[in-house]
Design a protein around this motif. Structure first.
Motif, short mmCIF file in Angstrom:
data_model
loop_
_atom_site.label_atom_id
_atom_site.label_comp_id
_atom_site.label_asym_id
_atom_site.label_seq_id
_atom_site.Cartn_x
_atom_site.Cartn_y
_atom_site.Cartn_z
N GLN A 149 0.83 -1.21 0.00
CA GLN A 149 0.00 0.00 0.00
C GLN A 149 0.87 1.26 0.00
OE1 GLN A 149 -2.23 -1.07 3.54
NE2 GLN A 149 -4.14 -1.22 2.37
N GLU A 150 1.92 1.24 0.81
CA GLU A 150 2.82 2.38 0.87
C GLU A 150 3.46 2.63 -0.49
OE1 GLU A 150 6.14 3.53 4.06
OE2 GLU A 150 6.82 1.92 2.73
N GLU A 151 3.92 1.56 -1.13
CA GLU A 151 4.57 1.73 -2.43
C GLU A 151 3.58 2.17 -3.50
OE1 GLU A 151 7.63 2.47 -4.58
OE2 GLU A 151 7.90 1.61 -2.58
N ALA A 152 2.35 1.67 -3.42
CA ALA A 152 1.34 2.09 -4.38
C ALA A 152 1.09 3.60 -4.28
CB ALA A 152 0.04 1.32 -4.13
N GLU A 153 1.13 4.14 -3.08
CA GLU A 153 0.96 5.58 -2.91
C GLU A 153 2.15 6.35 -3.47
OE1 GLU A 153 -1.63 6.92 0.63
OE2 GLU A 153 -0.34 5.35 1.47
N PHE A 154 3.36 5.80 -3.30
CA PHE A 154 4.53 6.44 -3.92
C PHE A 154 4.42 6.41 -5.44
CE2 PHE A 154 6.79 5.66 0.20
CZ PHE A 154 7.25 6.96 0.39
N LEU A 155 3.90 5.31 -5.97
CA LEU A 155 3.71 5.21 -7.42
C LEU A 155 2.72 6.27 -7.90
CD1 LEU A 155 4.04 3.79 -10.17
CD2 LEU A 155 2.25 2.18 -9.45
N VAL A 156 1.61 6.43 -7.20
CA VAL A 156 0.62 7.43 -7.56
C VAL A 156 1.23 8.83 -7.53
CG1 VAL A 156 -1.49 8.59 -6.77
CG2 VAL A 156 -1.41 6.10 -6.91
N ALA A 157 2.03 9.12 -6.50
CA ALA A 157 2.67 10.44 -6.40
C ALA A 157 3.62 10.67 -7.58
CB ALA A 157 3.42 10.55 -5.08
N GLU A 158 4.36 9.63 -7.96
CA GLU A 158 5.30 9.76 -9.08
C GLU A 158 4.54 9.98 -10.39
OE1 GLU A 158 9.06 10.12 -10.68
OE2 GLU A 158 8.48 9.93 -8.57
N ILE A 159 3.42 9.29 -10.57
CA ILE A 159 2.61 9.48 -11.77
C ILE A 159 2.06 10.90 -11.82
CG2 ILE A 159 0.49 8.79 -12.95
CD1 ILE A 159 0.99 5.94 -11.91
N SER A 161 3.39 13.50 -10.65
CA SER A 161 4.48 14.43 -10.99
C SER A 161 4.73 14.50 -12.50
CB SER A 161 5.76 14.01 -10.27
OG SER A 161 6.34 12.86 -10.85
N GLN A 162 4.24 13.52 -13.24
CA GLN A 162 4.41 13.52 -14.71
C GLN A 162 3.45 14.49 -15.39
OE1 GLN A 162 6.91 11.69 -16.14
NE2 GLN A 162 7.43 11.05 -14.04
N LYS A 163 2.41 14.92 -14.65
CA LYS A 163 1.47 15.94 -15.14
C LYS A 163 0.85 15.59 -16.49
CE LYS A 163 3.76 19.68 -12.61
NZ LYS A 163 2.79 19.66 -11.52
N GLU A 164 0.34 14.36 -16.57
CA GLU A 164 -0.41 13.87 -17.73
C GLU A 164 0.44 13.75 -19.00
OE1 GLU A 164 -4.21 15.78 -18.32
OE2 GLU A 164 -4.33 16.35 -16.20
N LYS A 165 1.76 13.77 -18.86
CA LYS A 165 2.63 13.61 -20.02
C LYS A 165 2.46 12.22 -20.62
CE LYS A 165 6.57 14.66 -18.16
NZ LYS A 165 8.01 14.97 -17.97
N ASN A 456 -7.14 6.56 -8.88
CA ASN A 456 -6.65 7.92 -9.06
C ASN A 456 -6.59 8.39 -10.52
OD1 ASN A 456 -5.45 9.03 -6.29
ND2 ASN A 456 -5.08 6.82 -6.37
N PHE A 457 -6.50 7.45 -11.46
CA PHE A 457 -6.27 7.85 -12.86
C PHE A 457 -7.11 7.03 -13.83
CE2 PHE A 457 -2.24 8.26 -10.51
CZ PHE A 457 -2.01 9.63 -10.65
N LYS A 458 -7.42 7.65 -14.94
CA LYS A 458 -7.97 6.94 -16.10
C LYS A 458 -6.81 6.72 -17.08
CE LYS A 458 -11.80 7.02 -19.42
NZ LYS A 458 -12.50 5.84 -18.88
N PHE A 488 -1.67 9.15 -17.92
CA PHE A 488 -2.51 8.91 -16.74
C PHE A 488 -3.28 10.19 -16.45
CE2 PHE A 488 1.03 5.99 -16.44
CZ PHE A 488 0.49 4.82 -15.91
N ILE A 489 -4.58 10.16 -16.67
CA ILE A 489 -5.40 11.35 -16.51
C ILE A 489 -6.07 11.33 -15.13
CG2 ILE A 489 -7.28 12.75 -17.46
CD1 ILE A 489 -4.81 12.38 -19.31
N PRO A 490 -5.79 12.32 -14.26
CA PRO A 490 -6.40 12.32 -12.91
C PRO A 490 -7.93 12.27 -13.00
CG PRO A 490 -4.66 13.96 -13.05
CD PRO A 490 -4.87 13.46 -14.45
N ARG A 491 -8.50 11.47 -12.13
CA ARG A 491 -9.94 11.32 -12.11
C ARG A 491 -10.53 12.38 -11.16
NH1 ARG A 491 -11.90 6.07 -10.24
NH2 ARG A 491 -13.81 6.68 -11.34
N VAL A 492 -11.53 13.09 -11.65
CA VAL A 492 -12.22 14.09 -10.83
C VAL A 492 -13.66 13.62 -10.68
CG1 VAL A 492 -12.92 16.49 -10.64
CG2 VAL A 492 -10.74 15.91 -11.73
N LEU A 493 -14.04 13.28 -9.46
CA LEU A 493 -15.38 12.75 -9.22
C LEU A 493 -16.27 13.79 -8.55
CD1 LEU A 493 -14.46 9.18 -7.95
CD2 LEU A 493 -15.07 9.89 -10.25
#
Length: 493
Positions: A149-159, A161-165, A456-458, A488-493
Motif C-alpha cells: 500500500q505504501e509503495e502504491a501511494e509512492f507510485l501514484v505520487a510519481e505518476i 508528478s508527470q502531469k499527464e505527459k 486515481n487515474f484513467k 494517466f489522466i487524474p480522475r475528478v469525481l
C-alpha cells in the motif's frame, strides 16, 4: 575431377549416414514419447524457429500430441501440453514430476543452490523458511500488505508528478514492484532516482534481456556448444556476479547491526535462522544470497510485466476499464486506499486481473521440471533425471477450460450471476509442489497496484490499440507486452 576428393565426400556421406542411422535407432529404442527426429550433436535445434522457441514447441504439439520429446543437444526434453496432461503430471503425480530441471543460462552460477534451482531437502528447507517469511511472520512492524500500500501511494505520487505527459510506464512499474521486494528483503525502499537502485534494476533488466534473446534461447537448446561461442549470453554470469556482490554488501551491514530479538527484514530472519541451525549448510550465506536473487527475479519482472499488459488491455477495451472504475468507486470510493479485503467484494475487478494473467501468459513454458524417479507416463518411459517442460501457455489456451482462449474475456472467471468463479485451467504460478512461493505476494501486488492506480487515474493513449497490439510477444521463455506510450489522466469525481 579429383578422384580423391570424390572418395572423401562419399566416405563422409557414408559415415554420416551410419551415424545418423545408429543415432536414430538408439533414439527410437528408448520408448520416450514421440517427437521430431533429432540430429546428432544439435538434437532438434535446427527445427526450432529462431527466437520463437515457445511457438515451435506449440507447433510440435499439433503434430505429436499432448506429450512428446524434443532433444536439446543430446539431452531429451519431455514436453507436456494441454490442461489434462499438465494437471496429471504436476498435480496428480506431483512427487514424480516435482524436481527442478536444467536452466543452462543460470545453472553455472546457481549450481543447484537457492530456492528456485535446488532439489531435495535443501529445496524443502529453503521453501518452508521463505513461505513462513512471506506470510508476515517476524519481519518488523509493517505487514506485507502495508508495504505494498505504501509503495502504491509512492507510485501514484510519481505518476502525478508527470502531469499527464505521454510516457512509457515500464520504468515506473518496475521500480514500484522492485521496491516491494526491497522492503521485504532489505527492510527499506529506495527513492526512484536513487543511483544504487537504478544500478540494481539495470542489472536485472540486462540479465533478463540477455537470457530471453535469440542467443539465450540457443544457449538453452545447445548449452555445451554455446558455452564456447561468444555472444550476449556470455554476459549473464557477469551480471549475476554484480548482483550477488550488491546483496552481499547488504548482508554484511545486517550482520553488523543484527538484533535477534527484533528482526527487520528477510536478511535478518535468515541470519537468525543460521544461528539457530548451528552449521546447517542449507542456511549458509550462499543460499541466502541466491534465494534473494531468486525472489527478485521471480517477483519483479513477472508482476511489472503483468501490470504493463493490464494497462494496455484496459486501454484497448475502455468499456472494461469503465466497469472496473465503477466497481472501485462503489466498493472503495475516494476517501481511503484499497486493501486486500476489498477483493472479495469486487468480483469483476478480480476476474479482470485473473484474465490479464491468463491472457498475457508471462511464463508460457514454466521453469523446467525434472522427474525424480523412473516414471511410466501415458505408456512411455521417462527415466529419472529427465527434464520436463509443462507448457503453461497450452493450459491457458485450452478450449476445454476457456470458451474463447485467444480472446481477452473476463467472463472466463465469472458465473451467470456475475460472481467470481475459479477455473482449474488458471496456472500462471505453475501447480503442484513447485508452485511459485511468491504467489500470494504477487496476487496482492497485482490487486493493490492496479486498484490504487485506477482509483486515481484513467488510462488513455493517443494510439488506437487493436487486438493484435495486445497479443503477448514471446521472447525466449517469457512474454512481454509490446512497447507503448500512454497518459494517466487524474480522475475528478
Amino acid at each position: 575431377m579429383d578422384i580423391t576428393w570424390i572418395s572423401t565426400v562419399l566416405l563422409a556421406l557414408i559415415i554420416s549416414s551410419i551415424l545418423y542411422s545408429s543415432w536414430n535407432a538408439m533414439y527410437r529404442r528408448r520408448n520416450l514419447p514421440p517427437g521430431p527426429t533429432p540430429l546428432p550433436i544439435v538434437g532438434n535445434a535446427l527445427q526450432m524457429r529462431r527466437g520463437k522457441l515457445v511457438k515451435s514447441l506449440m507447433e510440435f504439439a499439433e503434430k505429436y500430441g499432448s506429450v512428446y520429446t524434443v532433444y536439446f543437444g543430446h539431452s531429451p526434453i519431455v514436453v507436456l501440453t494441454g490442461y489434462d496432461t499438465v494437471k496429471e503430471a504436476l498435480l496428480d503425480r506431483a512427487e514424480e514430476f516435482g524436481g527442478r530441471g536444467r536452466v543452462p543460462a543460470f545453472d553455472d552460477f546457481f549450481r543447484g543452490k537457492g530456492i528456485v534451482f535446488s532439489n531435495g531437502e535443501l529445496w524443502k528447507d529453503l521453501r518452508r523458511f521463505s513461505l513462513t517469511m512471506l506470510r508476515n511472520f517476524g519481519m518488523g512492524k509493517k505487514s506485507i500488505e502495508e508495504r505494498i500500500q505504501e509503495e502504491a501511494e509512492f507510485l501514484v505520487a510519481e505518476i502525478k508528478s508527470q502531469k499527464e505527459k505521454i510516457i512509457d510506464p515500464t520504468n515506473l512499474l518496475v521500480q514500484a514492484v522492485s521496491n516491494v521486494i526491497c522492503s521485504i528483503v532489505f527492510g527499506n525502499r529506495f527513492e526512484y532516482e536513487d543511483k544504487n537502485f537504478q544500478q540494481l534494476l539495470n542489472l536485472f533488466a540486462s540479465t533478463f534481456k540477455d537470457m530471453s534473446g535469440s542467443w539465450g534461447q540457443l544457449q538453452e537448446m545447445l548449452p555445451e556448444i554455446m558455452y564456447y561461442i561468444p555472444g550476449p549470453h556470455q554476459r549473464i554470469n557477469s551480471h549475476l556476479d554484480k548482483l550477488r556482490n550488491f546483496i552481499l554488501e547488504r548482508v554484511k551491514i545486517n550482520q553488523e547491526t543484527l538484533d535477534p530479538n527484533f528482526p527487520r527484514d528477510y536478511i535478518d530472519c535468515f541470519l537468525i535462522k543460521q544461528q539457530q541451525e548451528n552449521g546447517n549448510t542449507h542456511f549458509d550465506t550462499r543460499n541466502m544470497i541466491l534465494t534473494i536473487l531468486n525472489l527478485f527475479f521471480a517477483g519483479t519482472e513477472t508482476v511489472s510485466s503483468t501490470l504493463r499488459h493490464g494497462f494496455l488491455i484496459l486501454m484497448r477495451y475502455p468499456e472494461i476499464q469503465d466497469k472496473v472504475l465503477e466497481e472501485i468507486d462503489r466498493v472503495i470510493g475516494q476517501n481511503r486506499i484499497p486493501n486486500i479485503e476489498d477483493r472479495s467484494k469486487m468480483p469483476y475487478t478480480d476476474a479482470v486481473i485473473y484474465e490479464i494473467q491468463r491472457f498475457c501468459d508471462i511464463l508460457p513454458v514454466n521453469v523446467a521440471h525434472l522427474v525424480t524417479r523412473d516414471t511410466n507416463f501415458k505408456g512411455y518411459n521417462i527415466p529419472k533425471g529427465t527434464d520436463v517442460y509443462p507448457l503453461l501457455c497450452s493450459v491457458h489456451q485450452d478450449p476445454k477450460k476457456f470458451a474463447t482462449p485467444n480472446k481477452f474475456n473476463p467472463q472466463h472467471f465469472l458465473d451467470s450471476n456475475g460472481c467470481f468463479k475459479k477455473n482449474e485451467g488458471f496456472m500462471p504460478f505453475s501447480a503442484g509442489k513447485r508452485i511459485c512461493v511468491g504467489e500470494a505476494l504477487a496476487r496482492m501486488e497485482l490487486f493493490l497496484f492496479l486498484t490504487t492506480t485506477l482509483q486515481n487515474f484513467k488510462l488513455t493513449s493517443k494510439t488506437k490499440f487493436t487486438d493484435e497490439d495486445i497479443e503477448p510477444r514471446m521472447t525466449g521463455f517469457a512474454n512481454v507486452p509490446r512497447f507503448y506510450e500512454m497518459s494517466f489522466i487524474p480522475r475528478v469525481l
